[in-house]
Design a protein around this motif. Structure first.
Motif, PDB file in Angstrom:
ATOM      1  N   HIS A  36     -15.627 -20.385 -24.364  1.00 30.28           N
ATOM      2  CA  HIS A  36     -15.485 -19.343 -23.220  1.00 30.28           C
ATOM      3  C   HIS A  36     -16.816 -19.397 -22.252  1.00 30.28           C
ATOM      4  O   HIS A  36     -16.575 -19.284 -21.039  1.00 30.28           O
ATOM      5  N   SER A  37     -17.859 -19.685 -22.894  1.00 29.91           N
ATOM      6  CA  SER A  37     -19.070 -19.868 -21.969  1.00 29.91           C
ATOM      7  C   SER A  37     -19.046 -20.999 -20.934  1.00 29.91           C
ATOM      8  O   SER A  37     -19.762 -20.995 -19.937  1.00 29.91           O
ATOM      9  N   LEU A  38     -18.221 -21.966 -21.490  1.00 29.91           N
ATOM     10  CA  LEU A  38     -18.284 -23.152 -20.616  1.00 29.91           C
ATOM     11  C   LEU A  38     -17.168 -23.201 -19.561  1.00 29.91           C
ATOM     12  O   LEU A  38     -16.935 -23.950 -18.582  1.00 29.91           O
ATOM     13  N   ALA A  39     -16.141 -22.029 -19.545  1.00 25.78           N
ATOM     14  CA  ALA A  39     -15.049 -21.941 -18.859  1.00 25.78           C
ATOM     15  C   ALA A  39     -15.447 -21.666 -17.181  1.00 25.78           C
ATOM     16  O   ALA A  39     -15.835 -20.891 -16.989  1.00 25.78           O
ATOM     17  N   ASP A  40     -14.788 -22.524 -16.431  1.00 28.39           N
ATOM     18  CA  ASP A  40     -14.630 -22.284 -15.000  1.00 28.39           C
ATOM     19  C   ASP A  40     -13.509 -21.661 -14.699  1.00 28.39           C
ATOM     20  O   ASP A  40     -13.617 -20.542 -14.120  1.00 28.39           O
ATOM     21  N   THR A  41     -12.271 -21.773 -15.309  1.00 32.59           N
ATOM     22  CA  THR A  41     -11.243 -20.953 -15.438  1.00 32.59           C
ATOM     23  C   THR A  41     -10.915 -20.746 -16.982  1.00 32.59           C
ATOM     24  O   THR A  41     -10.773 -21.496 -17.551  1.00 32.59           O
ATOM     25  N   LEU A  42     -10.404 -19.360 -17.038  1.00 28.63           N
ATOM     26  CA  LEU A  42     -10.132 -18.889 -18.269  1.00 28.63           C
ATOM     27  C   LEU A  42      -8.735 -18.361 -18.350  1.00 28.63           C
ATOM     28  O   LEU A  42      -8.499 -17.508 -17.480  1.00 28.63           O
ATOM     29  N   ILE A  43      -7.861 -18.950 -19.156  1.00 23.73           N
ATOM     30  CA  ILE A  43      -6.615 -18.359 -19.061  1.00 23.73           C
ATOM     31  C   ILE A  43      -6.402 -17.819 -20.419  1.00 23.73           C
ATOM     32  O   ILE A  43      -6.707 -18.427 -21.192  1.00 23.73           O
ATOM     33  N   THR A  44      -5.825 -16.767 -20.429  1.00 22.31           N
ATOM     34  CA  THR A  44      -5.553 -15.631 -21.329  1.00 22.31           C
ATOM     35  C   THR A  44      -3.980 -15.126 -21.436  1.00 22.31           C
ATOM     36  O   THR A  44      -3.583 -14.499 -20.574  1.00 22.31           O
ATOM     37  N   PRO A  45      -3.208 -15.920 -22.389  1.00 27.54           N
ATOM     38  CA  PRO A  45      -1.751 -15.742 -22.449  1.00 27.54           C
ATOM     39  C   PRO A  45      -1.669 -14.402 -23.221  1.00 27.54           C
ATOM     40  O   PRO A  45      -2.499 -14.271 -24.172  1.00 27.54           O
TER      41      PRO A  45
ATOM     42  N   GLY B 259      -7.659 -19.278 -24.065  1.00 25.04           N
ATOM     43  CA  GLY B 259      -7.936 -18.427 -25.205  1.00 25.04           C
ATOM     44  C   GLY B 259      -7.320 -16.921 -25.148  1.00 25.04           C
ATOM     45  O   GLY B 259      -6.996 -16.416 -24.205  1.00 25.04           O
ATOM     46  N   ASN B 260      -7.535 -16.536 -26.461  1.00 25.70           N
ATOM     47  CA  ASN B 260      -6.776 -15.113 -26.968  1.00 25.70           C
ATOM     48  C   ASN B 260      -7.256 -15.222 -28.321  1.00 25.70           C
ATOM     49  O   ASN B 260      -6.740 -16.063 -29.067  1.00 25.70           O
ATOM     50  N   GLU B 261      -7.973 -14.107 -28.990  1.00 19.51           N
ATOM     51  CA  GLU B 261      -8.023 -14.290 -30.316  1.00 19.51           C
ATOM     52  C   GLU B 261      -6.861 -14.194 -31.095  1.00 19.51           C
ATOM     53  O   GLU B 261      -6.864 -13.913 -32.452  1.00 19.51           O
ATOM     54  N   LYS B 262      -5.843 -13.615 -30.467  1.00 26.50           N
ATOM     55  CA  LYS B 262      -4.523 -13.309 -31.140  1.00 26.50           C
ATOM     56  C   LYS B 262      -3.729 -14.532 -31.299  1.00 26.50           C
ATOM     57  O   LYS B 262      -3.709 -15.536 -30.379  1.00 26.50           O
ATOM     58  N   GLY B 263      -3.303 -15.092 -32.538  1.00 29.13           N
ATOM     59  CA  GLY B 263      -2.322 -16.003 -32.927  1.00 29.13           C
ATOM     60  C   GLY B 263      -0.983 -15.663 -32.256  1.00 29.13           C
ATOM     61  O   GLY B 263      -0.694 -14.585 -32.028  1.00 29.13           O
ATOM     62  N   GLY B 264      -0.210 -16.746 -31.751  1.00 30.84           N
ATOM     63  CA  GLY B 264       0.955 -16.408 -31.450  1.00 30.84           C
ATOM     64  C   GLY B 264       1.290 -16.014 -29.945  1.00 30.84           C
ATOM     65  O   GLY B 264       2.392 -15.607 -29.444  1.00 30.84           O
ATOM     66  N   ALA B 265       0.121 -16.153 -29.053  1.00 30.36           N
ATOM     67  CA  ALA B 265       0.178 -15.606 -27.849  1.00 30.36           C
ATOM     68  C   ALA B 265       0.720 -16.531 -26.832  1.00 30.36           C
ATOM     69  O   ALA B 265       1.306 -16.141 -25.695  1.00 30.36           O
ATOM     70  N   GLY B 266       0.606 -17.629 -27.178  1.00 32.60           N
ATOM     71  CA  GLY B 266       1.325 -18.931 -26.315  1.00 32.60           C
ATOM     72  C   GLY B 266       0.158 -19.804 -25.756  1.00 32.60           C
ATOM     73  O   GLY B 266       0.347 -20.495 -24.816  1.00 32.60           O
TER      74      GLY B 266
END
Ligand SMILES: Nc1ncnc2c1ncn2[C@@H]1O[C@H](COP(=O)(O)OP(=O)(O)O)[C@@H](O)[C@H]1O
Ligand SMILES: [Mg+2]
Length: 269
Positions: free
Chosen positions: A121-130, A8-15
């Motif tokens: 996001h509240s379900l994430a064990d691991t959160l990856i933010t590019p 996740g990341n609220e920005k589009g185009g982050a990858g």
């Protein structure tokens, strides 16, 4: 019970979709059962990516590792109780169906603030933010001073993750392991690149995420999508000699996968 990885990341185009596809298929290649959920219901880049892969496998008869794409179940609106949200119900129903079946569930989020993304996001064990190597993108994590050297305070996306963390804590769930990875990093030495590195490091201590090595800017990422391929498939599709850039990209993928420190996963690819 599946381990849930949210990208996740609220920005589009982050990858996000590119990273989602690579993480999911790498785990598939290692023999894990992986389910993919694309919460960008409009653009469906991960969904499209996986559909392209299926079509490519069907056309070539190659035995490539696959990720099972799942859609959110439809729910009859008449059955939704007052105070309940239909999107919450659709997502939680999908997760409870997939959790016992799979080792990993990978959730690709849209590049905007939606109810679905927030719940995911509240379900994430691991959160990856590019994160693209730009202060425009960094601004969604934190505001800085005019030199990009001092952190003034967390911003919208970090606050959303903070809320997700609070929700998990209240529900007695283990904390989110939040990992920020830099994407599309220029290969040359640049002042902005070094400034970003310092700012991310500072912020990671302040709001509690880990920084993992990410990906350089490479054309190959844009070329793989129509065939649904990832960096690790190139050999399987008959590319005999990888060029230096592709070898370096594969190494970046391995390093990123290791840095995720997924439970009981020994990255050997
Ligand atoms: N490391 C990279 N190098 C070059 N292009 C990239 C890289 N990562 C992503 N891209 C390209 O950037 C664009 C946005 O990536 P995407 O994964 O769709 O982002 P998001 O899902 O966050 O909106 C796509 O065209 C993708 O092919
Ligand atoms: Mg996307």
């Amino acid at each position: 019970m599946a381990h849930i990885i949210v990208v996740g990341n609220e920005k589009g185009g982050a990858g996000k979709s590119t990273v989602s596809m690579h993480v999911a298929t790498t785990l598939g290649r290692m023999g894990y059962k992986v389910a993919g959920l694309d919460l960008d219901l409009r653009q469906r880049s991960l969904g499209r990516y996986l559909e392209n892969r299926l079509a490519f496998i069907a056309a070539t008869d190659l035995n490539l590792p696959m990720v099972a794409l799942h859609e959110l179940p439809e729910i009859n609106p008449d059955t939704v109780q007052p105070g309940e949200n239909i999107y919450d119900l659709r997502l939680s129903e999908a997760i409870s169906e997939l959790e016992p079946e799979y080792d990993f569930i990978l959730i690709d989020c849209p590049g905007s603030h939606t109810r679905l993304s927030q719940v995911a996001h509240s379900l994430a064990d691991t959160l990856i933010t590019p994160l693209n190597d730009s202060f425009v993108d960094f601004d969604l994590l934190a505001h800085t001073d005019e030199h990009g050297e001092k952190i003034k305070g967390p911003s919208v996306y970090s606050e959303m993750v903070w809320n997700a963390r609070q929700l998990r804590a209240q529900a007695g769930l283990p904390p989110i392991d939040w990992i920020v990875i830099r994407n599309r990093v220029g290969t040359q030495r640049m002042v902005n690149k070094e400034k970003m590195e310092r700012a991310i490091k500072m912020l990671s201590k302040r709001i509690g995420f880990r920084v993992a090595p990410g990906f350089s800017e490479r054309v190959i990422f844009r070329e793989l999508f129509p065939r649904g391929l990832t960096l690790l498939d190139l050999k399987d599709v008959g590319v005999k000699q990888l060029n230096i850039s592709n070898i370096a990209a594969r190494q970046e993928l391995r390093d990123m996968m290791k840095a995720l420190e997924l439970p009981d996963v020994d990255i050997d690819i």
